[in-house]
Design a protein around this motif. Structure first.
Motif, PDB file in Angstrom:
ATOM      1  N   ALA A  23     -17.047  13.297  -1.350  1.00  0.00           N
ATOM      2  CA  ALA A  23     -16.290  12.083  -1.023  1.00  0.00           C
ATOM      3  C   ALA A  23     -15.613  12.215   0.340  1.00  0.00           C
ATOM      4  O   ALA A  23     -15.621  11.274   1.142  1.00  0.00           O
ATOM      5  CB  ALA A  23     -15.251  11.794  -2.106  1.00  0.00           C
ATOM      6  N   ARG A  51       0.851  -1.174   0.000  1.00  0.00           N
ATOM      7  CA  ARG A  51       0.000   0.000   0.000  1.00  0.00           C
ATOM      8  C   ARG A  51       0.889   1.226   0.000  1.00  0.00           C
ATOM      9  O   ARG A  51       1.797   1.345   0.798  1.00  0.00           O
ATOM     10  CB  ARG A  51      -0.883   0.036   1.238  1.00  0.00           C
ATOM     11  N   ALA A  99      -7.711   7.072   0.149  1.00  0.00           N
ATOM     12  CA  ALA A  99      -8.561   5.908  -0.126  1.00  0.00           C
ATOM     13  C   ALA A  99      -9.960   6.336  -0.548  1.00  0.00           C
ATOM     14  O   ALA A  99     -10.526   5.794  -1.511  1.00  0.00           O
ATOM     15  CB  ALA A  99      -8.625   4.998   1.101  1.00  0.00           C
ATOM     16  N   ALA A 100     -10.530   7.302   0.152  1.00  0.00           N
ATOM     17  CA  ALA A 100     -11.886   7.761  -0.163  1.00  0.00           C
ATOM     18  C   ALA A 100     -11.942   8.394  -1.549  1.00  0.00           C
ATOM     19  O   ALA A 100     -12.869   8.133  -2.324  1.00  0.00           O
ATOM     20  CB  ALA A 100     -12.361   8.766   0.888  1.00  0.00           C
ATOM     21  N   GLN A 157      -6.793   8.041   4.806  1.00  0.00           N
ATOM     22  CA  GLN A 157      -8.233   7.889   4.598  1.00  0.00           C
ATOM     23  C   GLN A 157      -8.707   8.751   3.434  1.00  0.00           C
ATOM     24  O   GLN A 157      -9.549   8.316   2.647  1.00  0.00           O
ATOM     25  CB  GLN A 157      -9.005   8.268   5.860  1.00  0.00           C
ATOM     26  N   ARG A 193      -9.768   7.975  -4.093  1.00  0.00           N
ATOM     27  CA  ARG A 193      -9.500   6.961  -5.123  1.00  0.00           C
ATOM     28  C   ARG A 193     -10.733   6.105  -5.390  1.00  0.00           C
ATOM     29  O   ARG A 193     -11.016   5.752  -6.529  1.00  0.00           O
ATOM     30  CB  ARG A 193      -8.344   6.062  -4.705  1.00  0.00           C
ATOM     31  N   SER A 194     -11.471   5.764  -4.336  1.00  0.00           N
ATOM     32  CA  SER A 194     -12.660   4.925  -4.525  1.00  0.00           C
ATOM     33  C   SER A 194     -13.727   5.651  -5.333  1.00  0.00           C
ATOM     34  O   SER A 194     -14.588   5.018  -5.934  1.00  0.00           O
ATOM     35  CB  SER A 194     -13.223   4.469  -3.178  1.00  0.00           C
ATOM     36  N   GLU A 195     -13.655   6.975  -5.361  1.00  0.00           N
ATOM     37  CA  GLU A 195     -14.602   7.762  -6.167  1.00  0.00           C
ATOM     38  C   GLU A 195     -14.028   8.122  -7.538  1.00  0.00           C
ATOM     39  O   GLU A 195     -14.622   8.918  -8.268  1.00  0.00           O
ATOM     40  CB  GLU A 195     -14.996   9.034  -5.410  1.00  0.00           C
TER      41      GLU A 195
END
Length: 163
Positions: free
Chosen positions: A110, A19, A146-147, A143, A149-151
């Motif tokens: 996001a 990661r 990650a948030a 966080q 990137r997920s969007e």
């Protein structure tokens, strides 16, 4: 992994391999609020490979904080030290915004859904892929990365800004 009784700790932790949370180093340079101070800081990097790729200035009656994102942060740190400038370092998330009228709203949404605060933000002077780019100082860079990137947001790292 947790240490047993002989190891002296009952704290459990897990190592996440593979990661990487790209962040970008920001230097907050503290200056007297006098004419010419910003120019002196900017001139400090002339003749080096270090370029200012992000800039934000906050001032008060007595002092100001110049926030800098540099193309080559390690060399930039050396220059700031040689010039004996007072500074602090922070890690920021740098995000490319997709083209479209709602991209900033989507970014804020996001981060809100991840329950993260944006303490401050500013656009970058350099757009590596000709897209709007914003630097964010947030509660938790891991966080936030990650948030976002997920969007579908693209998170940049320091190597992206060296061009």
């Amino acid at each position: 992994m947790s240490f047993g009784e002989e190891g002296g700790s009952d704290v459990g932790f897990e190592i996440l391999e593979g990661r990487s949370w790209p962040t970008v180093t920001q230097y907050s340079v503290f200056l007297e609020n006098r004419v010419g101070q910003l120019l002196e800081v900017v001139r400090s990097f002339h003749g080096s490979k270090v370029k200012i790729v992000g800039l934000s200035i906050s001032d008060s009656a007595d002092c100001c904080i110049v926030r800098l994102i540099l193309s080559h942060p390690e060399q930039g740190r050396e220059i700031l030290n040689l010039k004996q400038l007072a500074y602090a370092e922070n890690e920021l998330v740098v995000v490319e915004l997709p083209f479209g009228p709602q991209s900033l709203a989507e970014l804020c949404t996001a981060l809100l859904q991840a329950e993260l605060n944006i303490h401050y933000a500013y656009p970058l002077l350099v757009h590596p892929r000709n897209r709007p780019t914003v630097a964010l100082h947030v509660d938790n860079v891991e966080q936030a990365g990650a948030a976002l990137r997920s969007e579908g947001f693209e998170i940049l790292n320091e190597a992206d800004l060296q061009g």
